[in-house]
Structure formats: structure tokens, C-alpha cells
Design a protein around this motif. Structure first.
Motif, PDB file in Angstrom:
ATOM      1  N   LEU A 233       0.824  -1.197   0.000  1.00 18.58           N
ATOM      2  CA  LEU A 233       0.000   0.000   0.000  1.00 18.58           C
ATOM      3  C   LEU A 233       0.865   1.257   0.000  1.00 18.58           C
ATOM      4  O   LEU A 233       1.843   1.358   0.735  1.00 18.58           O
ATOM      5  N   VAL A 234       0.479   2.210  -0.834  1.00 14.45           N
ATOM      6  CA  VAL A 234       1.104   3.523  -0.853  1.00 14.45           C
ATOM      7  C   VAL A 234       0.509   4.343   0.293  1.00 14.45           C
ATOM      8  O   VAL A 234      -0.692   4.267   0.566  1.00 14.45           O
ATOM      9  N   GLU A 235       1.331   5.088   0.984  1.00 13.35           N
ATOM     10  CA  GLU A 235       0.826   5.951   2.059  1.00 13.35           C
ATOM     11  C   GLU A 235      -0.238   6.899   1.513  1.00 13.35           C
ATOM     12  O   GLU A 235      -0.108   7.382   0.399  1.00 13.35           O
ATOM     13  N   LEU A 241     -11.827   8.539   0.980  1.00 15.55           N
ATOM     14  CA  LEU A 241     -11.259   9.153  -0.225  1.00 15.55           C
ATOM     15  C   LEU A 241     -10.658  10.526   0.012  1.00 15.55           C
ATOM     16  O   LEU A 241      -9.611  10.859  -0.558  1.00 15.55           O
ATOM     17  N   THR A 242     -11.294  11.329   0.843  1.00 17.36           N
ATOM     18  CA  THR A 242     -10.808  12.690   1.054  1.00 17.36           C
ATOM     19  C   THR A 242      -9.467  12.721   1.774  1.00 17.36           C
ATOM     20  O   THR A 242      -8.776  13.748   1.765  1.00 17.36           O
ATOM     21  N   ASP A 243      -9.083  11.616   2.404  1.00 16.49           N
ATOM     22  CA  ASP A 243      -7.826  11.574   3.152  1.00 16.49           C
ATOM     23  C   ASP A 243      -6.651  11.096   2.303  1.00 16.49           C
ATOM     24  O   ASP A 243      -5.528  11.011   2.806  1.00 16.49           O
ATOM     25  N   TRP A 244      -6.896  10.782   1.022  1.00 18.86           N
ATOM     26  CA  TRP A 244      -5.803  10.303   0.169  1.00 18.86           C
ATOM     27  C   TRP A 244      -5.162  11.498  -0.528  1.00 18.86           C
ATOM     28  O   TRP A 244      -5.703  12.069  -1.467  1.00 18.86           O
ATOM     29  N   HIS A 245      -3.978  11.894  -0.038  1.00 20.98           N
ATOM     30  CA  HIS A 245      -3.162  12.982  -0.597  1.00 20.98           C
ATOM     31  C   HIS A 245      -3.989  14.206  -1.009  1.00 20.98           C
ATOM     32  O   HIS A 245      -4.004  14.593  -2.184  1.00 20.98           O
ATOM     33  N   PRO A 246      -4.650  14.853  -0.041  1.00 21.72           N
ATOM     34  CA  PRO A 246      -5.445  16.043  -0.370  1.00 21.72           C
ATOM     35  C   PRO A 246      -4.607  17.185  -0.939  1.00 21.72           C
ATOM     36  O   PRO A 246      -5.160  18.075  -1.598  1.00 21.72           O
ATOM     37  N   GLU A 247      -3.299  17.142  -0.709  1.00 17.54           N
ATOM     38  CA  GLU A 247      -2.441  18.219  -1.235  1.00 17.54           C
ATOM     39  C   GLU A 247      -2.368  18.201  -2.765  1.00 17.54           C
ATOM     40  O   GLU A 247      -1.923  19.180  -3.390  1.00 17.54           O
ATOM     41  N   LEU A 248      -2.806  17.106  -3.384  1.00 15.19           N
ATOM     42  CA  LEU A 248      -2.792  17.013  -4.851  1.00 15.19           C
ATOM     43  C   LEU A 248      -4.082  17.527  -5.475  1.00 15.19           C
ATOM     44  O   LEU A 248      -4.251  17.457  -6.698  1.00 15.19           O
ATOM     45  N   ALA A 249      -4.983  18.055  -4.662  1.00  7.22           N
ATOM     46  CA  ALA A 249      -6.286  18.502  -5.154  1.00  7.22           C
ATOM     47  C   ALA A 249      -6.147  19.703  -6.081  1.00  7.22           C
ATOM     48  O   ALA A 249      -5.334  20.604  -5.853  1.00  7.22           O
ATOM     49  N   VAL A 250      -6.966  19.707  -7.130  1.00  7.40           N
ATOM     50  CA  VAL A 250      -7.075  20.842  -8.054  1.00  7.40           C
ATOM     51  C   VAL A 250      -8.559  21.068  -8.311  1.00  7.40           C
ATOM     52  O   VAL A 250      -9.241  20.188  -8.854  1.00  7.40           O
ATOM     53  N   GLY A 251      -9.076  22.213  -7.903  1.00  5.03           N
ATOM     54  CA  GLY A 251     -10.458  22.564  -8.203  1.00  5.03           C
ATOM     55  C   GLY A 251     -11.509  21.803  -7.419  1.00  5.03           C
ATOM     56  O   GLY A 251     -12.668  21.731  -7.835  1.00  5.03           O
TER      57      GLY A 251
END
Length: 270
Positions: A233-235, A241-251
Motif C-alpha cells: 500500500l502507498v501511504e 477518499l478525502t484523506d488520500w493525498h489532499p495536497e494534490l487537489a485541483v479545483g
């Protein structure tokens, strides 16, 4: 862009289809009254359903940014694609790496119809479409090999797909069959409905889909973890779903009142 077979005569508008209901939730126009009717019935009981569908779409987008960027993946097999809704997986992947090769698969003929019209590849890459059902993994793999090199890593995307498979379909075995065909260094991307967070709302949704002739099978976190057996598993692992790398969010837009009843994860094949 490749595909196969005439489609118009095979589109069944007498009963809802998950891809078209999902399209309605996302604000698309490629659905029929029977799909809208089910979508509206679900919304009447769960006003967050549309936001949850969009949250699932955003998860796919964040994952693709991570795979194409940090992980360096250049090949994708997306099963249960749904009706094209921009930005699509290939647009994100090829926007980062134009040489990326993407094969989409769905079992609804209307998806093929729109895929042929809308899914355009970069000149350097490939965007292909296979009409097939995940219950026939060997057919999918055979056709995907026409456009993907299975000696090099492939990201297998099963976003919001497995909960449309009942236990009688043995979805864990189906996913394992697909993963087994991939080389080391490949990835599995999966999101799945759960009743862990809001069991009453999910139960009502299951009943509505069942009334429309559609299977909807929520699973616990432990049951969903079985899809990733033998994979790394990747960290941050298997999370909402909202907890999976939120820093990558766009829009993306937040709805603090929405309960996101889906788990998702990305895992690497050693």
C-alpha cells in the motif's frame, strides 16, 4: 482511439445503468430518464450523493497526478470507465507525460459511443477503448495487450467498480486475476462503497439500486483490504477518499456535511 462494434441497437434504456446514473450525479447529459429517476430518488434520501460522486472523481484525478508524476507510470488500464467527464484520466496523465498510453473499459455501449467521440489522445501517446465486462478479465487483458506493453508497469484503475459486483461474482478473485497479469512495479487503484460510516443511508441506496435492477454491494474496510493482498500500500494506505493525498487537489470543493462512504487506496505490486 480504438473500439469495437456497433452500439446504438444495444443501448438498454429500460433500466438504469451505473455509468449513466453516475453521469447524472456529475451533471452530465449522457443519461436517460430512467437513470435520472434513480438519481433523483437517491438524492431525495441522501442530499450528499452528488457530492460523493464528485469526491470519487476527484480521487481518481489526484491518484493519476501522483502516478504520472511521482510514480512515473506511463500505462493505464481503467476498467469501469464511465461516460467521459473532463478532465479524464488520459488528459491528466498525458498532460504530465504526453507519451502515456491509456486503455479504457466499460460494459455500457453508450460509454463506447461517447468514448469514440471524445477520448482523444496526444500524438505521442495512445487512448483506446475496449467494450467488455470486468467479469471477463481474460477478454479485457487480451484486448488491452494490443495497446499496452505488459512487460512494463501498468496502473490498473478500478474506481467505484467493485461495489457493483455481488459476492457471487467473487470480485476479489477477479481483481487478483487482473493484478496477476501485471508486471512488477505496477499499481492497483481501487475505491469501494462502505457502510462503515453511515449504514442507514447506504442501506437505502442499496435498496434503491436493487429496485432498479442494479447490484450495489457495500463492504467493510477489512473486506476491501482483501483486494490488496500481496501488494504494498502507498501511504496513507486504505482511507476515506478525502484523506488520500489532499495536497494534490485541483479545483475541489469541500462539503463539510457530506459523509463520504467510500474507501480508496493505491498499492504497488512488488
Amino acid at each position: 482511439m480504438t473500439g469495437n462494434g456497433p452500439v446504438a441497437a444495444r443501448i438498454d434504456t429500460s433500466r438504469p445503468h451505473p455509468a449513466r446514473v453516475y453521469d447524472w450525479f456529475l451533471g452530465g447529459k449522457d443519461n436517460y430518464p430512467v437513470d435520472e429517476e434513480l438519481g433523483r430518488r437517491i438524492m431525495s434520501l441522501d442530499g450528499t450523493a452528488r457530492h460523493v460522486a464528485r469526491t470519487n472523481r476527484w480521487f481518481m484525478q489526484r491518484v493519476t497526478r501522483w502516478l504520472a508524476g511521482e510514480a512515473g507510470v506511463r500505462q493505464y488500464l481503467d476498467i469501469g470507465t464511465g461516460i467521459p467527464t473532463a478532465p479524464n484520466l488520459h488528459q491528466i496523465a498525458q498532460g504530465i507525460a504526453p507519451e502515456s498510453r491509456v486503455v479504457y473499459t466499460d460494459n455500457d455501449p453508450i460509454v463506447l459511443k461517447h468514448a469514440e467521440a471524445l477520448l482523444r489522445s496526444t500524438p505521442e501517446g495512445v487512448t483506446a477503448y475496449v467494450q467488455a465486462d470486468v467479469r471477463r478479465p481474460d477478454r479485457i487483458l487480451e484486448q488491452a495487450r494490443e495497446d499496452l506493453d505488459f512487460t512494463r508497469p501498468v496502473a490498473l484503475s478500478l474506481v467505484a467498480l467493485t461495489h457493483f459486483l455481488g459476492d457471487e461474482d467473487d470480485p476479489v478473485a477477479l481483481v487478483a486475476r487482473l493484478v496477476d497479469a501485471l508486471p512488477s512495479g505496477s499499481y492497483l487503484v481501487l475505491s469501494q462503497l462502505t457502510a462503515d460510516f453511515d449504514p442507514d443511508a447506504v442501506r437505502r441506496g442499496v435498496e434503491m439500486y436493487r429496485a432498479g435492477g442494479v447490484t450495489l454491494a457495500p463492504r467493510t474496510r477489512e473486506e476491501i483490504a482483501r483486494f490488496f493482498t500481496g501488494l504494498d500500500l502507498v501511504e496513507p494506505g486504505l482511507v476515506q477518499l478525502t484523506d488520500w493525498h489532499p495536497e494534490l487537489a485541483v479545483g475541489e470543493t469541500a462539503d463539510d456535511g457530506a459523509v463520504i462512504s467510500l474507501y480508496g487506496a493505491v498499492a504497488r505490486k512488488p
